[in-house]
Design a protein around this motif. Structure first.
Motif, PDB file in Angstrom:
ATOM      1  N   VAL A 150      12.608 -10.997 -12.665  1.00  0.00           N
ATOM      2  CA  VAL A 150      13.150 -11.727 -13.809  1.00  0.00           C
ATOM      3  C   VAL A 150      12.952 -13.225 -13.563  1.00  0.00           C
ATOM      4  O   VAL A 150      13.336 -13.733 -12.509  1.00  0.00           O
ATOM      5  N   VAL A 151      12.350 -13.899 -14.510  1.00  0.00           N
ATOM      6  CA  VAL A 151      12.117 -15.341 -14.398  1.00  0.00           C
ATOM      7  C   VAL A 151      12.888 -16.046 -15.512  1.00  0.00           C
ATOM      8  O   VAL A 151      12.654 -15.789 -16.690  1.00  0.00           O
ATOM      9  N   GLU A 152      13.819 -16.925 -15.128  1.00  0.00           N
ATOM     10  CA  GLU A 152      14.646 -17.607 -16.120  1.00  0.00           C
ATOM     11  C   GLU A 152      13.799 -18.375 -17.135  1.00  0.00           C
ATOM     12  O   GLU A 152      14.136 -18.431 -18.323  1.00  0.00           O
ATOM     13  N   ALA A 153      12.683 -18.953 -16.675  1.00  0.00           N
ATOM     14  CA  ALA A 153      11.830 -19.719 -17.583  1.00  0.00           C
ATOM     15  C   ALA A 153      11.270 -18.838 -18.701  1.00  0.00           C
ATOM     16  O   ALA A 153      11.121 -19.288 -19.837  1.00  0.00           O
ATOM     17  N   ASP A 154      10.960 -17.581 -18.372  1.00  0.00           N
ATOM     18  CA  ASP A 154      10.464 -16.657 -19.397  1.00  0.00           C
ATOM     19  C   ASP A 154      11.546 -16.384 -20.446  1.00  0.00           C
ATOM     20  O   ASP A 154      11.262 -16.326 -21.647  1.00  0.00           O
ATOM     21  N   LEU A 155      12.774 -16.206 -19.985  1.00  0.00           N
ATOM     22  CA  LEU A 155      13.881 -15.971 -20.918  1.00  0.00           C
ATOM     23  C   LEU A 155      14.143 -17.214 -21.767  1.00  0.00           C
ATOM     24  O   LEU A 155      14.416 -17.112 -22.972  1.00  0.00           O
ATOM     25  N   SER A 156      14.070 -18.375 -21.156  1.00  0.00           N
ATOM     26  CA  SER A 156      14.243 -19.620 -21.910  1.00  0.00           C
ATOM     27  C   SER A 156      13.185 -19.739 -22.999  1.00  0.00           C
ATOM     28  O   SER A 156      13.465 -20.187 -24.118  1.00  0.00           O
ATOM     29  N   ASN A 157      11.971 -19.303 -22.698  1.00  0.00           N
ATOM     30  CA  ASN A 157      10.889 -19.333 -23.676  1.00  0.00           C
ATOM     31  C   ASN A 157      11.168 -18.414 -24.851  1.00  0.00           C
ATOM     32  O   ASN A 157      10.871 -18.728 -26.009  1.00  0.00           O
ATOM     33  N   ILE A 158      11.783 -17.269 -24.573  1.00  0.00           N
ATOM     34  CA  ILE A 158      12.116 -16.314 -25.634  1.00  0.00           C
ATOM     35  C   ILE A 158      13.196 -16.878 -26.550  1.00  0.00           C
ATOM     36  O   ILE A 158      13.106 -16.780 -27.781  1.00  0.00           O
TER      37      ILE A 158
END
Length: 372
Positions: A150-158
């Motif tokens: 899980v990468v927080e940056a990916d979730l932030s992008n979503i």
């Protein structure tokens, strides 16, 4: 005939003038989020909105409300695309075209749960908001403990493209701190007190004088903590466990190993759990984390007391401190259960009518009006 034609025309004009709300979710399986979507839809309908529900799978575990308009687009058709982001991008374009042709221009589009969020992040439809239904930092911890990346940056992008509506104060604070996203609004889950109390009269449960837990058998719900805590009590009342999930069989084995055969009853998933909840002496939750704790509010709506672990978000916003115990503390939960089995009166707590569907739907409408 003329009068009938005029009446039909007037009805069509009324339908066309109604503002539309679109609720997007992967499916309507038997979870709290799915039930919340249907309940929120009722709130919008009661306020005069035309309610559309779009799902990606046919799975349905609840009675569908005839007042809503249902749509289904099959996400599985796009799984052959090697890149997951491209799967979501292509499917979002399909949704955009479908909505334009078959629904029109919704006043509000709400995306619910991970699959829908990952797709709707790429949508170019207006008035989209994501509904954040859990404590995201705890979900990340859980996924990583299971070996998932899980990468927080990916979730932030979503979640950075559209506004995010968090279902409790704790969820909002955690979401902002974890993903550094501030375009948020807190709106609690809706609870249809009237419908729940009607459903509670559907049948008479075969059990008397018991405590109850309702929830899927998954790590988050911490059934092991509950069962081990119950084993340390005087077991004056039996424990009913309603739900299904991957951990069900292992929890049955645990109960048997602790000599609780005959004290704990596994009733699996119940489409209508409310007669069991209403008749229970009290509800008990042992969760590691919750977003809101829907079953707590539903129990209070039925007049059933609740004791719960004090999750980072949810329970403390619905219950007083007296009804809470630290997360994962087996002895503290056992002591609280013992006390409640002897005298439950001190754990009674009223339902908050601000959670009624129309009241919650009104907050969404106000949010979108201000956002516009």
């Amino acid at each position: 005939m003329i009068n009938n034609a005029i009446e039909i025309k007037e009805n069509l004009l009324i339908e066309e003038s109604r503002k539309k709300v679109l609720l997007v979710i992967n499916c309507l399986q038997g979870g709290g989020a799915e039930r919340s979507v249907l309940t929120l839809g009722q709130g919008f309908y009661d306020l005069g909105y035309e309610v559309h529900i779009l799902r990606f799978k046919s799975t349905v575990a609840y009675e569908l409300n005839d007042d809503f308009i249902y749509h289904q687009l099959d996400f599985n058709s796009y799984r052959s695309i090697p890149n997951k982001s491209m799967q979501h991008w292509f499917f979002a374009k399909v949704i955009d075209n479908y909505v334009h042709k078959n629904i029109g221009s919704p006043f509000l589009i709400l995306s619910n749960l991970d699959r829908a969020d990952r797709v709707m992040r790429y949508s170019n439809l207006p008035n989209i908001a994501h509904v954040i239904r859990n404590t995201i930092s705890k979900k990340i911890e859980l996924f990583r403990s299971q070996g998932k990346k899980v990468v927080e940056a990916d979730l932030s992008n979503i979640y950075s493209r559209h506004p995010c509506i968090c279902i409790s104060q704790g969820v909002e604070k955690d979401f902002q701190n974890t993903l550094a996203i501030t375009n948020t609004k807190m709106i609690y889950n809706p609870i249809d007190k009237k419908q729940i109390n009607q459903l509670a009269l559907d049948f008479e449960p075969e059990f008397d004088n018991y405590l109850i837990h309702v929830g899927s058998f998954k790590t988050q719900k911490a059934h092991e903590i509950l069962i081990r805590s119950y084993a340390k009590t005087q077991k004056k009342l039996p424990l009913l466990l309603l739900g299904e999930g991957l951990l069900l069989e292992s929890m049955k084995e645990l109960a048997l190993s602790l000599g609780l055969d005959g004290h704990i009853h596994f009733l699996e998933f119940q489409k209508n759990p409310y007669p069991y909840i209403k008749k229970a002496k009290f509800m008990v939750l042992s969760s590691l984390f919750e977003g809101f704790g829907r079953v707590i509010a539903e129990s209070l709506a039925l007049g059933t007391p609740v004791i719960s672990t004090d999750c980072p978000s949810g329970p403390s916003e619905l219950l007083p401190a007296h009804n809470l115990v630290p997360v994962s503390d087996i002895d503290a939960l056992a002591n609280k259960i013992n006390e409640a089995m002897i005298d439950i009166s001190t754990y009674q707590y009223p339902f908050d009518d601000n959670l009624l569907p129309a009241n919650i739907a009104s907050q969404y409408i106000e949010f979108m009006t201000v956002t516009d």
